[in-house]
Write an enzyme that holds these catalytic residues in place. Structure first.
Site, PDB file in Angstrom:
ATOM      1  N   TYR A 275       0.869  -1.183  -0.031  1.00  0.00           N
ATOM      2  CA  TYR A 275       0.086  -0.065  -0.039  1.00  0.00           C
ATOM      3  C   TYR A 275       0.815   1.301   0.105  1.00  0.00           C
ATOM      4  CZ  TYR A 275      -3.798   3.184   1.509  1.00  0.00           C
ATOM      5  OH  TYR A 275      -4.775   4.084   1.583  1.00  0.00           O
TER       6      TYR A 275
ATOM      7  N   GLY B 183       2.852   1.426  -2.946  1.00  0.00           N
ATOM      8  CA  GLY B 183       2.223   1.492  -4.485  1.00  0.00           C
ATOM      9  C   GLY B 183       1.707   2.955  -4.462  1.00  0.00           C
TER      10      GLY B 183
ATOM     11  N   VAL C  74      -9.712   0.933  12.870  1.00  0.00           N
ATOM     12  CA  VAL C  74      -9.939   0.913  14.504  1.00  0.00           C
ATOM     13  C   VAL C  74     -11.341   1.829  14.501  1.00  0.00           C
ATOM     14  CG1 VAL C  74      -8.833   3.258  14.499  1.00  0.00           C
ATOM     15  CG2 VAL C  74      -8.784   1.408  16.369  1.00  0.00           C
TER      16      VAL C  74
ATOM     17  N   ASP D  71       3.288  -1.145  12.659  1.00  0.00           N
ATOM     18  CA  ASP D  71       2.152  -0.255  12.515  1.00  0.00           C
ATOM     19  C   ASP D  71       2.925   1.100  13.322  1.00  0.00           C
ATOM     20  OD1 ASP D  71      -0.850  -0.767  13.724  1.00  0.00           O
ATOM     21  OD2 ASP D  71       0.155   0.868  14.728  1.00  0.00           O
TER      22      ASP D  71
ATOM     23  N   ARG E 243       0.689   9.639  14.539  1.00  0.00           N
ATOM     24  CA  ARG E 243       0.644  10.344  12.908  1.00  0.00           C
ATOM     25  C   ARG E 243      -0.220  11.693  13.159  1.00  0.00           C
ATOM     26  NH1 ARG E 243      -2.189   6.377   9.493  1.00  0.00           N
ATOM     27  NH2 ARG E 243      -0.322   5.377   8.900  1.00  0.00           N
TER      28      ARG E 243
HETATM   29  P1  NAD Z   1     -12.764   1.791   0.363  1.00  0.00           P
HETATM   30  O1  NAD Z   1     -12.325   0.629   0.444  1.00  0.00           O
HETATM   31  O2  NAD Z   1     -14.108   2.227   0.881  1.00  0.00           O
HETATM   32  O3  NAD Z   1     -13.149   2.250  -1.259  1.00  0.00           O
HETATM   33  C1  NAD Z   1     -12.270   2.028  -2.154  1.00  0.00           C
HETATM   34  C2  NAD Z   1     -12.989   1.571  -3.523  1.00  0.00           C
HETATM   35  O4  NAD Z   1     -12.115   1.229  -4.445  1.00  0.00           O
HETATM   36  C3  NAD Z   1     -14.056   0.485  -3.258  1.00  0.00           C
HETATM   37  O5  NAD Z   1     -15.181   0.719  -3.668  1.00  0.00           O
HETATM   38  C4  NAD Z   1     -13.403  -0.616  -3.900  1.00  0.00           C
HETATM   39  O6  NAD Z   1     -14.238  -1.538  -4.379  1.00  0.00           O
HETATM   40  C5  NAD Z   1     -12.527  -0.030  -5.074  1.00  0.00           C
HETATM   41  N1  NAD Z   1     -11.453  -0.689  -5.914  1.00  0.00           N
HETATM   42  C6  NAD Z   1     -10.419  -1.022  -5.094  1.00  0.00           C
HETATM   43  N2  NAD Z   1      -9.774  -1.720  -6.302  1.00  0.00           N
HETATM   44  C7  NAD Z   1     -10.188  -1.313  -7.309  1.00  0.00           C
HETATM   45  C8  NAD Z   1      -9.903  -1.683  -8.809  1.00  0.00           C
HETATM   46  N3  NAD Z   1      -8.908  -2.239  -8.995  1.00  0.00           N
HETATM   47  N4  NAD Z   1     -10.509  -1.130  -9.573  1.00  0.00           N
HETATM   48  C9  NAD Z   1     -11.581  -0.309  -9.546  1.00  0.00           C
HETATM   49  N5  NAD Z   1     -12.040  -0.086  -8.072  1.00  0.00           N
HETATM   50  C10 NAD Z   1     -11.415  -0.590  -7.066  1.00  0.00           C
HETATM   51  O7  NAD Z   1     -11.870   2.757   0.960  1.00  0.00           O
HETATM   52  P2  NAD Z   1     -11.741   4.394   1.364  1.00  0.00           P
HETATM   53  O8  NAD Z   1     -11.590   4.619   2.872  1.00  0.00           O
HETATM   54  O9  NAD Z   1     -13.183   5.024   0.634  1.00  0.00           O
HETATM   55  O10 NAD Z   1     -10.656   4.928   0.484  1.00  0.00           O
HETATM   56  C11 NAD Z   1     -10.907   5.570  -0.725  1.00  0.00           C
HETATM   57  C12 NAD Z   1      -9.507   6.028  -1.167  1.00  0.00           C
HETATM   58  O11 NAD Z   1      -8.844   7.045  -0.178  1.00  0.00           O
HETATM   59  C13 NAD Z   1      -8.566   4.925  -1.413  1.00  0.00           C
HETATM   60  O12 NAD Z   1      -7.483   5.177  -2.601  1.00  0.00           O
HETATM   61  C14 NAD Z   1      -7.226   5.186  -0.230  1.00  0.00           C
HETATM   62  O13 NAD Z   1      -6.169   4.708  -0.334  1.00  0.00           O
HETATM   63  C15 NAD Z   1      -7.697   6.449   0.260  1.00  0.00           C
HETATM   64  N6  NAD Z   1      -7.393   6.906   1.550  1.00  0.00           N
HETATM   65  C16 NAD Z   1      -8.169   6.790   2.469  1.00  0.00           C
HETATM   66  C17 NAD Z   1      -8.047   7.073   3.890  1.00  0.00           C
HETATM   67  C18 NAD Z   1      -9.055   6.838   4.827  1.00  0.00           C
HETATM   68  O14 NAD Z   1      -8.805   6.870   6.009  1.00  0.00           O
HETATM   69  N7  NAD Z   1     -10.201   6.164   4.450  1.00  0.00           N
HETATM   70  C19 NAD Z   1      -6.848   7.505   4.183  1.00  0.00           C
HETATM   71  C20 NAD Z   1      -6.020   7.697   3.108  1.00  0.00           C
HETATM   72  C21 NAD Z   1      -5.940   7.564   1.669  1.00  0.00           C
HETATM   73  N1  UDP Z   2      -6.094  -0.652  15.947  1.00  0.00           N
HETATM   74  C1  UDP Z   2      -6.466  -1.360  17.271  1.00  0.00           C
HETATM   75  N2  UDP Z   2      -7.612  -2.193  17.176  1.00  0.00           N
HETATM   76  C2  UDP Z   2      -8.213  -2.586  16.342  1.00  0.00           C
HETATM   77  C3  UDP Z   2      -8.063  -1.971  14.900  1.00  0.00           C
HETATM   78  C4  UDP Z   2      -6.824  -1.037  14.923  1.00  0.00           C
HETATM   79  O1  UDP Z   2      -5.821  -1.020  18.269  1.00  0.00           O
HETATM   80  O2  UDP Z   2      -9.420  -3.155  16.296  1.00  0.00           O
HETATM   81  C5  UDP Z   2      -5.067   0.324  15.849  1.00  0.00           C
HETATM   82  C6  UDP Z   2      -3.840  -0.083  14.932  1.00  0.00           C
HETATM   83  O3  UDP Z   2      -2.950  -1.029  15.417  1.00  0.00           O
HETATM   84  C7  UDP Z   2      -3.173   1.187  14.618  1.00  0.00           C
HETATM   85  C8  UDP Z   2      -4.439   2.320  14.695  1.00  0.00           C
HETATM   86  O4  UDP Z   2      -5.431   1.512  15.600  1.00  0.00           O
HETATM   87  O5  UDP Z   2      -2.365   1.514  15.461  1.00  0.00           O
HETATM   88  C9  UDP Z   2      -5.031   2.661  13.322  1.00  0.00           C
HETATM   89  O6  UDP Z   2      -5.454   1.575  12.704  1.00  0.00           O
HETATM   90  P1  UDP Z   2      -6.285   1.447  11.202  1.00  0.00           P
HETATM   91  O7  UDP Z   2      -6.294   0.058  10.813  1.00  0.00           O
HETATM   92  O8  UDP Z   2      -7.783   2.013  11.555  1.00  0.00           O
HETATM   93  O9  UDP Z   2      -5.188   2.315  10.198  1.00  0.00           O
HETATM   94  P2  UDP Z   2      -3.868   2.744   9.936  1.00  0.00           P
HETATM   95  O10 UDP Z   2      -2.883   1.816  10.911  1.00  0.00           O
HETATM   96  O11 UDP Z   2      -3.742   2.660   8.456  1.00  0.00           O
HETATM   97  O12 UDP Z   2      -3.797   4.110  10.421  1.00  0.00           O
END
Ligand code: NAD
Ligand code: UDP
Ligand code: UDP
Length: 317
Positions: A151, A154, A193, A279, A283
């Protein structure tokens, strides 16, 4: 200028059936635009967009962004990618392909159409940061061979492609680094989380804290985040980003658990489980750039956002 006063655009949102994408589409439709949602439903769900199907300005396309896409649109928002650690580590090769090939194909489309393109990048590009809070000029601390790399790397490679398409081909790009965002329509089982804690509390299960719970995150409510995305997209073409979008209020995971317990009134305990590999310890976004460039900052605090999200999960169950 608010988009209501601009002419109607045809806008492509990849990943539009997901959590953030579906909220973004709601705003774009409300502004009077036509939206094409391209999603392969890997982690998204039809129910997130089912309220839009009767709208003649909405179209769903089941499409994997790893494959080329030929369409005629005025703007592209590229959000397609699994976002929760559980989902993106399920098939890590597919995660890297989605980020990199998805970015390449959408950039190829934007290049051909000469249209503006937004990329949903992530705070994960900073890895386990040694600089706190994180500013956009920090290059990050990412383990390139760890379980989160599919991730993190990527998304980093996607950023590289965005900036090379900008420099090499003059593509009009907008790159946002999104920090942890939560809200209604999060996938109940995605392992993040906030959704985990709320689901556990409402079911009467113990809350699972990974490690001792002293690691920190900064949680942004979905409506605030979508507002930030739209403001960035509407900024002048000199503004490419990367720009941080997130809520600068920082909480330990333990204090998040305590707030969820208080707001749900659940009488459950906290259970500690091992901390996942790589982890990040801490942040928090520095959002000065978003504030000064397009006047954005979050308006919804954690207690309010959690209350709204808890109400959604109660009704959805
Ligand atoms: P989500 O998993 O709910 O949404 C992602 C969507 O992308 C889904 O609908 C999934 O079906 C679609 N998808 C996955 N692979 C695909 C593919 N190969 N082709 C077409 N569609 C595909 O996640 P989200 O939280 O809504 O995240 C949306 C975007 O925001 C992502 O790019 C994620 O990396 C980014 N983002 C989200 C957060 C967050 O905290 N929610 C934080 C940082 C970045
Ligand atoms: N986490 C936790 N319990 C859970 C899920 C996540 O303590 O049931 C912790 C995880 O280890 C991380 C933080 O919560 O430190 C945020 O995790 P999340 O998966 O939501 O997002 P990211 O690690 O990508 O910020
Ligand atoms: N692409 C696409 N739709 C388009 C134009 C291009 O999906 O309308 C894809 C194309 O298939 C290629 C990628 O975008 O895989 C990059 O295209 P570009 O034209 O920039 O480079 P090239 O085709 O020379 O690799």
């Amino acid at each position: 200028m608010p988009r209501l006063h601009q002419s109607r655009k045809r806008i492509l949102v990849t990943g539009g059936a997901g959590f953030l994408g579906s909220h973004l589409i709601d705003r774009l439709i409300a502004q009077g635009h036509e939206v094409i949602c391209a999603d392969n439903l890997y982690t998204g769900a039809k129910r997130n967009i089912e309220h839009l199907h009767a709208n003649p300005r909405f179209e769903f396309l089941r499409h994997d962004v790893c494959n080329p896409l030929k369409l005629e649109v005025d703007e592209i928002f590229n959000l397609a990618c699994p976002a929760s650690p559980v989902h993106y580590q399920h098939n890590p090769v597919l995660t890297t392909k989605t980020s990199v090939l998805g970015a390449l194909n959408m950039l190829g489309l934007a290049r051909r159409l000469r249209c503006r393109i937004f990329q949903a990048s992530t705070s994960e590009v900073y890895g386990d940061p040694e600089v706190h809070p994180q500013r956009e000029d920090y290059w990050g601390h990412v383990n390139p061979v760890g379980v989160r790399a599919c991730y993190d790397e990527g998304k980093r490679c996607a950023e590289t492609l965005f900036f090379d398409y900008h420099r090499q081909h003059g593509v009009d790009i907008k790159v946002a680094r999104i920090f942890n965002t939560y809200g209604p329509r999060m996938h109940r089982m995605d392992g993040r989380v906030v959704s985990n804690f709320i689901t556990q509390a409402l079911r009467g299960d113990d809350l699972t804290i990974y490690g001792d719970g002293t690691q920190t995150r900064s949680f942004c409510y979905s409506d605030d985040l979508v507002e930030g995305i739209l403001r960035l997209m509407d900024s002048s073409s000199q503004v490419t980003g990367p720009v941080n979008l997130g809520n600068p209020d920082e909480f330990t995971v333990l204090s998040l658990a305590e707030q969820v317990l208080k707001l749900t009134g659940a009488r459950v305990r906290i259970r500690h489980l091992p901390l996942p590999e790589d982890d990040p310890r801490q942040r928090r976004p520095d959002i000065s750039l978003a504030r000064s460039t397009f006047g954005w900052e979050p308006a919804i605090d954690l207690a309010e956002g959690l209350s709204r999200t808890i109400a959604y999960f109660r009704n959805a169950s």
